[in-house]
Design a protein around this motif. Structure first.
Motif, mmCIF file in Angstrom:
data_model
loop_
_atom_site.group_PDB
_atom_site.id
_atom_site.type_symbol
_atom_site.label_atom_id
_atom_site.label_comp_id
_atom_site.label_asym_id
_atom_site.label_seq_id
_atom_site.Cartn_x
_atom_site.Cartn_y
_atom_site.Cartn_z
ATOM 1 N N ILE A 65 144.191 16.993 36.679
ATOM 2 C CA ILE A 65 143.192 16.466 35.740
ATOM 3 C C ILE A 65 142.537 17.595 34.968
ATOM 4 C CG2 ILE A 65 140.927 15.346 35.621
ATOM 5 C CD1 ILE A 65 141.908 13.559 37.967
ATOM 6 N N GLN A 66 142.091 18.611 35.683
ATOM 7 C CA GLN A 66 141.405 19.730 35.031
ATOM 8 C C GLN A 66 142.279 20.381 33.970
ATOM 9 O OE1 GLN A 66 140.841 23.622 37.084
ATOM 10 N NE2 GLN A 66 138.658 23.090 36.973
ATOM 11 N N LYS A 67 143.512 20.707 34.318
ATOM 12 C CA LYS A 67 144.384 21.425 33.385
ATOM 13 C C LYS A 67 144.885 20.525 32.259
ATOM 14 C CE LYS A 67 143.621 24.964 35.791
ATOM 15 N NZ LYS A 67 142.539 25.872 35.310
ATOM 16 N N ALA A 68 145.131 19.252 32.565
ATOM 17 C CA ALA A 68 145.579 18.324 31.528
ATOM 18 C C ALA A 68 144.523 18.167 30.448
ATOM 19 C CB ALA A 68 145.931 16.973 32.132
ATOM 20 N N ILE A 69 143.258 18.133 30.861
ATOM 21 C CA ILE A 69 142.171 18.002 29.893
ATOM 22 C C ILE A 69 142.034 19.267 29.060
ATOM 23 C CG2 ILE A 69 139.636 17.842 29.730
ATOM 24 C CD1 ILE A 69 139.844 15.738 31.991
ATOM 25 N N GLU A 85 143.795 10.825 28.017
ATOM 26 C CA GLU A 85 143.669 9.813 29.063
ATOM 27 C C GLU A 85 144.633 10.171 30.184
ATOM 28 O OE1 GLU A 85 143.602 4.923 29.130
ATOM 29 O OE2 GLU A 85 145.049 5.954 27.843
ATOM 30 N N ILE A 86 144.219 9.912 31.427
ATOM 31 C CA ILE A 86 145.075 10.177 32.577
ATOM 32 C C ILE A 86 145.110 8.928 33.447
ATOM 33 C CG2 ILE A 86 145.445 11.610 34.622
ATOM 34 C CD1 ILE A 86 143.856 13.829 33.125
ATOM 35 N N ILE A 87 146.322 8.455 33.721
ATOM 36 C CA ILE A 87 146.509 7.242 34.532
ATOM 37 C C ILE A 87 147.261 7.613 35.810
ATOM 38 C CG2 ILE A 87 147.462 4.912 34.633
ATOM 39 C CD1 ILE A 87 145.349 5.208 32.474
ATOM 40 N N PRO A 88 146.608 7.545 36.970
ATOM 41 C CA PRO A 88 147.317 7.772 38.235
ATOM 42 C C PRO A 88 148.160 6.527 38.559
ATOM 43 C CG PRO A 88 144.904 7.997 38.458
ATOM 44 C CD PRO A 88 145.177 7.287 37.179
ATOM 45 N N PHE A 89 149.331 6.742 39.151
ATOM 46 C CA PHE A 89 150.146 5.583 39.529
ATOM 47 C C PHE A 89 150.911 5.865 40.820
ATOM 48 C CE2 PHE A 89 153.113 8.104 37.041
ATOM 49 C CZ PHE A 89 154.339 7.927 37.678
ATOM 50 N N ALA A 110 134.406 12.573 37.332
ATOM 51 C CA ALA A 110 133.423 13.658 37.296
ATOM 52 C C ALA A 110 134.101 14.990 37.004
ATOM 53 C CB ALA A 110 132.663 13.722 38.622
ATOM 54 N N ILE A 111 135.285 15.196 37.573
ATOM 55 C CA ILE A 111 136.041 16.419 37.307
ATOM 56 C C ILE A 111 136.476 16.451 35.843
ATOM 57 C CG2 ILE A 111 138.246 17.574 37.794
ATOM 58 C CD1 ILE A 111 137.865 16.623 40.716
ATOM 59 N N ALA A 112 136.835 15.284 35.306
ATOM 60 C CA ALA A 112 137.224 15.193 33.898
ATOM 61 C C ALA A 112 136.078 15.617 32.986
ATOM 62 C CB ALA A 112 137.673 13.770 33.563
ATOM 63 N N GLU A 113 134.877 15.150 33.296
ATOM 64 C CA GLU A 113 133.722 15.508 32.470
ATOM 65 C C GLU A 113 133.446 17.006 32.537
ATOM 66 O OE1 GLU A 113 128.941 14.576 32.025
ATOM 67 O OE2 GLU A 113 130.280 13.039 32.829
ATOM 68 N N SER A 114 133.540 17.560 33.739
ATOM 69 C CA SER A 114 133.315 18.995 33.904
ATOM 70 C C SER A 114 134.352 19.807 33.125
ATOM 71 C CB SER A 114 133.362 19.360 35.393
ATOM 72 O OG SER A 114 133.200 20.745 35.570
ATOM 73 N N SER A 142 136.060 23.196 28.458
ATOM 74 C CA SER A 142 137.063 23.474 27.430
ATOM 75 C C SER A 142 136.597 23.115 26.023
ATOM 76 C CB SER A 142 138.365 22.730 27.757
ATOM 77 O OG SER A 142 138.151 21.339 27.911
ATOM 78 N N GLY A 143 135.341 22.689 25.889
ATOM 79 C CA GLY A 143 134.798 22.412 24.557
ATOM 80 C C GLY A 143 135.306 21.141 23.923
#
Length: 249
Positions: A94-98, A104-108, A131-135, A140-141
């Motif tokens: 999640i962190q690196k993808a953002i 958008e990230i969809i776990p499956f 929460a990790i996505a927001e951080s 990353s701006g």
């Protein structure tokens, strides 16, 4: 300049209020003072450049000096579909993808997924991932906070991807690099791209066949076998480079 996300209702013309945990962070961690500048976003692609006017117990009051559309968002929406990995690898993904521009990230759940979560644990995990996505978006701006969707079955994920312009599925048995490069080059010309990444054991052939029957394009990532947490980052890096390269033309 430090970046903060606020609810849309906290933005009123030339004034913005920061509330919640960020108040403590501003006061006691960053030790910021009135007169210092910050960037604020409501997560919908608009940046507000502000000056701190007052730091209260429950809120930080800001005055808006300038506002403009965020320039850090890719013009092509990329959705990463990530099969549930072991341990805390999803947090890394999640962190690196953002950082690389995923919107958008969809776990499956795939057939070879080792992780099994009940409904209660799934929601708890999703909230932590959000929460990790927001951080990561702050760091990353980003002008938007990417959504972390609910955990889906593979078929549900394919349904969800049904309206996306191009669906890419890296697969180790796909060895045609020339065709893969052409597929990716064509994908960045559209408005949306989905990337499906399998679990540690990879996709089963039947899953790839199902995806292809529903319009997905299998691609190769080279002659090496990539870990699940590496494969998505490899695809996103290439897509980001090509998309931003096209913007300059």
């Amino acid at each position: 300049m430090h970046r903060f996300f606020v609810p849309e209702e906290n933005i009123r013309e030339r004034e913005i209020r920061i509330t919640g945990d960020d108040v403590n962070h501003i006061k006691n961690v960053l030790r910021m003072k009135p007169g210092e500048q910050v960037v604020v976003s409501c997560g919908k692609g608009m940046d507000y450049f502000c000056m701190i006017q007052e730091i209260k117990e429950e809120a930080v009051c800001l005055s808006v000096t300038e506002q403009k559309a965020a320039v850090t968002e890719l013009p092509v929406k990329i959705t990463l579909f990530q099969a549930l990995p072991k341990n805390d690898k999803m947090e890394f993904v999640i962190q690196k993808a953002i950082e690389l521009g995923a919107a958008e990230i969809i776990p499956f759940r795939a057939k070879r997924c080792i992780v099994k979560l009940d409904e209660k644990k799934e929601e708890k995990k999703r909230l932590r991932w959000q929460a990790i996505a927001e951080s990561a978006a702050k760091q990353s701006g980003r002008g938007k906070v990417p959504d972390i969707g609910e955990i889906m079955d593979f078929s549900q994920a394919l349904d969800y991807a049904g309206t996306i312009d191009t669906v890419l599925i890296p697969y180790e048995l796909c060895e045609d690099m020339e065709s893969s490069a052409e597929t990716i080059q064509n994908a960045v010309k559209g408005n949306s791209i989905a990337v499906f990444i399998g679990p540690e054991g990879g996709f089963e052939r039947s899953e790839v066949e199902e995806a292809v029957s529903r319009g997905a394009a299998p691609i190769s990532l080279g002659k090496r076998i990539l870990r699940t947490e590496t494969a998505g980052m490899a695809v996103l890096s290439v897509l980001m480079f090509l998309i931003e390269g096209r913007q300059g033309k």
